[in-house]
Design an enzyme around this catalytic site. Structure first.
Site, PDB file in Angstrom:
ATOM      1  N   ASP A   1       0.853  -1.204   0.000  1.00 22.56           N
ATOM      2  CA  ASP A   1       0.000   0.000   0.000  1.00 22.56           C
ATOM      3  C   ASP A   1       0.882   1.245   0.000  1.00 22.56           C
ATOM      4  O   ASP A   1       0.679   2.167   0.769  1.00 22.56           O
ATOM      5  CB  ASP A   1      -0.926   0.007   1.211  1.00 22.56           C
ATOM      6  CG  ASP A   1      -2.127   0.946   1.000  1.00 22.56           C
ATOM      7  OD1 ASP A   1      -2.456   1.225  -0.174  1.00 22.56           O
ATOM      8  OD2 ASP A   1      -2.713   1.400   1.990  1.00 22.56           O
TER       9      ASP A   1
ATOM     10  N   ASP B   1      14.441  43.351   9.986  1.00 23.29           N
ATOM     11  CA  ASP B   1      14.220  44.324  11.065  1.00 23.29           C
ATOM     12  C   ASP B   1      15.129  43.983  12.253  1.00 23.29           C
ATOM     13  O   ASP B   1      14.682  43.943  13.398  1.00 23.29           O
ATOM     14  CB  ASP B   1      12.748  44.315  11.487  1.00 23.29           C
ATOM     15  CG  ASP B   1      12.382  45.535  12.335  1.00 23.29           C
ATOM     16  OD1 ASP B   1      13.075  46.569  12.225  1.00 23.29           O
ATOM     17  OD2 ASP B   1      11.414  45.452  13.100  1.00 23.29           O
TER      18      ASP B   1
END
Length: 724
Positions: free
Chosen positions: A187, A524
Site C-alpha cells: 500500500d 528588522d
C-alpha cells in the site's frame, strides 16, 4: 528539473508510449474474478515475547489531546503518556473497535501490530505499545509532526528531481528493510509516507501488509490503493516483493478507472521533463512481468541502489540521517498538530469504551499486547528519568478561541506599529510567557507564524508556544525575555570588552546565517529585537525576536523553494532581491557591532537628529573609525565593521563570511580592555532615530478616490454643462 508546478507529485502527463513487455498478458476482466486463495482466512499466531519486568499499557495511561485522523479501521489520537517510565511523551494512538471490524480487518490489524513490533528502522514508524480492552485494540506509535509527504510536496514547495531523489532513496531503504523481514508492503502511496520534524520520511499504515515465509510464496488478495497497484496485483496472479517496486515508481493517474486500464494494458509512458537517468529507472521499475522488474532479483533493493539515478547518494550517510532533507516542516512545540487535517484536529478527542464484540472475537486477538523494550533499562527495571512535560499548545482549528480563557494578561512590555507585547501567565501551569497581540486589520501575521513554527526550535530564535485568534487580533505566545534588550545589558555593564563583543556578534551572526541558508530574511534586525532570555548575560542566551517583517524566499506562485530549486531555477532578479534583503540584515548587524565597539551609533548623534540628516549620512556611507574607543580597538574589528557597513548591499559580507572573519575566528587575540560608551539613553535614542529615519524613507502609497486625481478633475472641467 523543477517539478512542483504540478498539482500532484506524479500526475498523468502527455507521454511517450512504452512498448508493452512480452510475457504476461491478461484481460482487463481478470481483475474482477475473486481468487480462491482470497477466501481463506487464517489467524496469524503471535510469537513475540516481552522483556521480563515490563508492564502492559492500558488506556488510562494515556491522556487524549486531539483527533489526528479517522479511517475505515478506526481513529488516530494524539496522546500524552501520564505514567512512568515515559510520562509526558507524546504518541499517536490508533484505536480500533473490534465490533466494527470485519474478520478480514481483524487479521489485518493483528498483522500491522506484528509487523510494527518486528521493525526497528530509521525510516519506518516505531510501535511502542499494543494492547486491547474488551471492545478495542490500541496501537501506540511514533507521533510524526510533519504530516504526510503528499500534502507537503503538492501544496507547499517548489521541488526538483534531486529533491525527489532524496525521498525515494530513504523510501528504498525502508522498503528494503521490510522486505528483509519477509514483508510485502502493498500500500505504498504518498499519504502513507509521513515526515518527522526534521523532514525525514517514515513509512506507516501496515494494515495491508502481508508477511511471507520466503520469496517464493505469493499473496493473492486484491488490496492496496488502485493508483499504485502493480499489474499482477490487479490481475490477482499472485505477487511478491516486486509489487512494491512497481508502486515505488508508479505515475499517478487522473482517476481510478483510467489508472486501472493503463496498468492492465501496459499503456504507461515516460514524462519527457525527467532526466535520462530518472527515465531509465522508471523503465526498469515498470516491467509488467515482475520477474524482470528492477529489485525483484536475488540482490533485491541493492539493484535499485546501484542504478545510475542514485549515483550521487551516499547510502551509509542516508541511513544515519546525516543528509539534510530538502524541506523542513513548520512545527513548533512537540504537541502541535498544524500539519493534520483540521476536519479531525478540531474534534473533541473522545475514546468511548466500545461495544464488546462477539464472544469469540477476544480469542482472535490473543497475544495482541506489546511493550517496547526500549522503555526499560538494560537490567529490565523501569527507567527513573522522565521526559520533560510540555505545556499544551492550543491551535487554530477554524474556531475563534478566547485568549483570556487560558492566560492572565499582565503589564505591557513593548509597543510596535502593528502590535503590542505584554507579559502573561498561563492559568493551568502558572508559567510566565510573553504575548504579542497583532491587529489583523493592519498586518497579516501568517508569514511570521510560519517562520516561527519552522525555525523557532533554533536555540537563538524566540520560541512560539501558542497561537490564538479572536477574529480581530492574533495572539502569539512566546517565551518571556527576562534578560531584556541586548544594548541595555551591554551598556549597563561596568566592564565590556572587544573580546566579549566578538562572542555576542558570533552568536547573532550564526543565527542569521542559519536563517539566510533557509531562505529567510529578518529585515528588522535592530538591537531592540535582540534580547536575552535570562539575566545571565551569556551570549548563548540571546534570542532574535519579532519576525513581523521577515520573509521566506518564495516562487512567483507563492510556494516555498527547496535549496536545490533556488540554486537552479530562480530568476536572477529574485536572487538579487534576496541578496539585497540579506545585505540589509548584515547592515543592521554592522550597526550593532559599531555601537558595541564605539559606544555610540555611526549615523546618528542623538534622538534629536532629523531623519534627513541621518539618511544623508547613511547614503554617503561615511562613518568615523578614529578617536575614542577606536584608538584601542583592533584593526581586524575596523575591517569587519567597514565590510558590514558597505554602502552597496551586494558588496557587504554575507553572514557566512562574517563567521569566517579573523575577528570572529581568533577571539583569543582580541583586546580585553574596557570599552567606554555614551549615556545609555542617548545611545538608545540615537539608535531609535536611525531606524525611524530608515522606515520614514519608505512611504506607503495612499490610495485616494479617483475623483480626487488631477486628471479626473481636469476632465470634469472640460465637460459641457449639459452632461453634469
Amino acid at each position: 528539473m523543477p517539478l512542483a508546478q504540478l498539482k500532484e507529485p506524479w500526475p498523468l502527463m502527455e507521454l511517450v508510449p512504452l512498448d508493452p513487455e512480452n510475457g504476461q498478458t491478461s484481460g482487463e476482466e481478470a481483475g474482477l474474478q475473486p481468487s480462491k486463495d482470497e477466501a481463506i482466512l487464517k489467524e496469524i499466531s503471535i510469537t513475540h515475547h516481552v522483556k521480563a519486568g515490563s508492564e502492559k499499557a492500558d488506556p488510562s495511561q494515556f491522556e487524549l489531546l486531539k483527533v489526528l485522523g479517522q479511517g475505515s479501521f478506526g481513529k488516530v489520537f494524539l496522546v500524552r503518556k501520564v505514567t512512568r517510565p515515559d510520562s509526558g511523551h507524546l504518541y499517536a494512538m490508533k484505536v480500533l473497535k473490534k465490533a466494527t471490524l470485519k474478520v478480514r480487518d481483524r487479521v489485518r490489524t493483528k498483522m500491522e501490530r506484528d509487523i510494527l513490533a518486528d521493525v526497528n528502522h530509521p525510516f519506518v514508524v516505531k510501535l511502542h505499545y499494543a494492547f486491547q480492552t474488551e471492545g478495542k485494540l490500541y496501537l501506540i506509535l511514533d507521533f510524526l509532526r510533519g504530516g504526510d509527504l503528499f500534502t507537503r510536496l503538492s501544496k507547499e514547495v517548489m521541488f526538483t528531481e534531486e529533491d525527489v531523489k532524496f525521498y525515494l532513496a530513504e523510501l528504498a531503504l525502508g522498503l528494503d528493510h521490510l522486505h528483509s523481514l519477509g514483508i510485502i508492503y502493498r500500500d505504498l502511496k504518498p499519504e502513507n509516507i509521513l515526515l518527522d520534524e526534521e523532514g525525514h520520511i517514515k513509512l506507516t499504515d501496515f494494515g495491508l501488509s502481508k508477511e511471507a515465509i520466503d520469496h517464493e510464496k505469493k499473496a493473492y488478495s486484491f488490496c492496496g490503493t488502485v493508483e499504485y497497484m502493480a499489474p499482477e496485483v490487479v490481475n490477482r496472479q499472485g505477487h511478491t516483493h516486486s509489487a512494491d517496486w512497481w508502486s515505488y515508481g508508479v505515475l499517478m493517474g487522473k482517476d481510478r478507472k483510467e489508472t486501472m486500464t493503463l496498468i492492465l494494458k501496459a499503456k504507461l509512458g515516460m514524462p519527457q521533463f525527467l532526466s535520462t537517468e530518472a527515465q531509465s529507472l522508471l523503465r526498469a521499475l515498470f516491467k509488467r512481468n515482475p520477474a524482470n522488474r528492477l529489485g525483484s532479483g536475488p540482490d533485491g533493493a541493492e539493484e535499485i541502489k546501484r542504478h545510475i539515478f542514485y549515483s550521487t547518494i551516499d547510502w551509509n550517510k542516508l541511513y544515519r540521517r546525516e543528509i539534510k532533507p530538502p524541506f523542513k516542516p513548520a512545527v513548533a512545540q512537540p504537541d502541535d498538530t498544524f500539519y493534520f487535517d483540521t476536519e479531525f484536529t478540531s474534534r473533541t478527542p473522545r475514546d468511548s469504551p466500545g461495544i464488546p464484540p462477539s464472544a469469540g472475537a477476544h480469542q482472535l486477538f490473543r497475544g495482541f499486547s506489546f511493550v517496547a523494550t526500549g522503555l526499560m533499562e538494560d537490567d529490565g527495571k523501569p527507567r527513573t528519568t522522565q521526559a520533560p512535560l510540555h505545556s499544551v499548545v492550543q491551535q487554530l482549528h477554524g474556531k475563534n478561541l478566547v485568549f483570556s480563557d487560558g492566560y492572565v494578561v499582565k503589564e505591557t512590555i513593548g509597543v510596535g506599529s502593528y502590535s503590542v507585547c505584554k507579559r502573561c501567565v498561563h492559568k493551568a501551569t502558572n508559567m510566565e510567557y510573553a504575548v504579542k497581540v497583532i491587529d489583523k486589520s493592519k498586518r497579516d501575521p501568517s508569514e511570521e507564524i510560519e517562520i516561527l513554527l519552522r525555525y523557532g526550535q533554533h536555540p537563538n530564535i524566540i520560541t512560539l508556544k501558542d497561537v490564538y485568534d479572536d477574529g480581530k487580533h492574533v495572539y502569539l505566545v512566546t517565551e518571556l525575555m527576562r534578560g531584556g534588550e541586548l544594548l541595555d545589558k551591554i551598556l549597563r555593564q561596568k566592564f565590556f570588552s572587544e573580546r566579549e563583543a566578538s562572542f555576542v556578534l558570533h552568536t547573532i551572526s550564526k543565527t542569521v546565517e542559519y536563517l539566510h541558508s533557509q531562505g529567510v530574511v529578518h529585515r528588522d534586525l535592530k538591537p531592540s529585537n535582540i534580547l536575552y532570555v535570562d539575566e545571565s548575560g551569556n551570549p548563548e542566551c540571546l534570542r532574535i525576536c519579532d519576525f513581523g517583517f521577515a520573509k521566506q524566499l518564495r516562487a512567483e506562485n507563492g510556494l516555498l523553494m527547496t535549496p536545490c530549486y533556488t540554486a537552479n531555477f530562480v530568476a536572477p532578479e529574485v536572487l538579487k532581491r534576496q541578496g539585497y534583503d540579506e545585505g540589509c540584515d548584515i547592515w543592521s548587524l554592522g550597526i550593532l557591532l559599531y555601537t558595541m565597539l564605539a559606544g555610540y551609533t555611526p549615523f546618528a548623534n542623538g534622538p534629536s537628529d532629523t531623519p534627513e540628516e541621518i539618511l544623508t549620512r547613511i547614503g554617503s556611507g561615511k562613518f568615523t573609525l578614529s578617536g575614542g574607543n577606536w584608538n584601542t580597538v583592533s584593526e581586524t574589528a575596523k575591517d569587519l565593521v567597514s565590510k558590514m557597513l558597505h554602502v552597496d548591499p551586494h558588496q557587504r559580507l554575507t553572514a557566512k563570511q562574517v563567521l569566517q572573519h579573523p575577528w570572529i575566528t581568533q577571539k583569543d587575540k582580541l583586546p580585553q580592555s574596557q570599552l567606554s560608551h555614551q549615556d545609555l539613553q542617548l545611545v538608545k535614542g540615537a539608535m531609535a532615530a536611525t531606524y525611524s529615519a530608515l522606515n520614514s524613507s519608505k512611504p506607503t502609497p495612499q490610495l485616494k478616490p479617483i475623483e480626487s486625481s488631477i486628471l479626473a478633475q481636469r476632465r470634469v472641467r472640460k465637460l459641457p454643462s449639459t452632461t453634469l
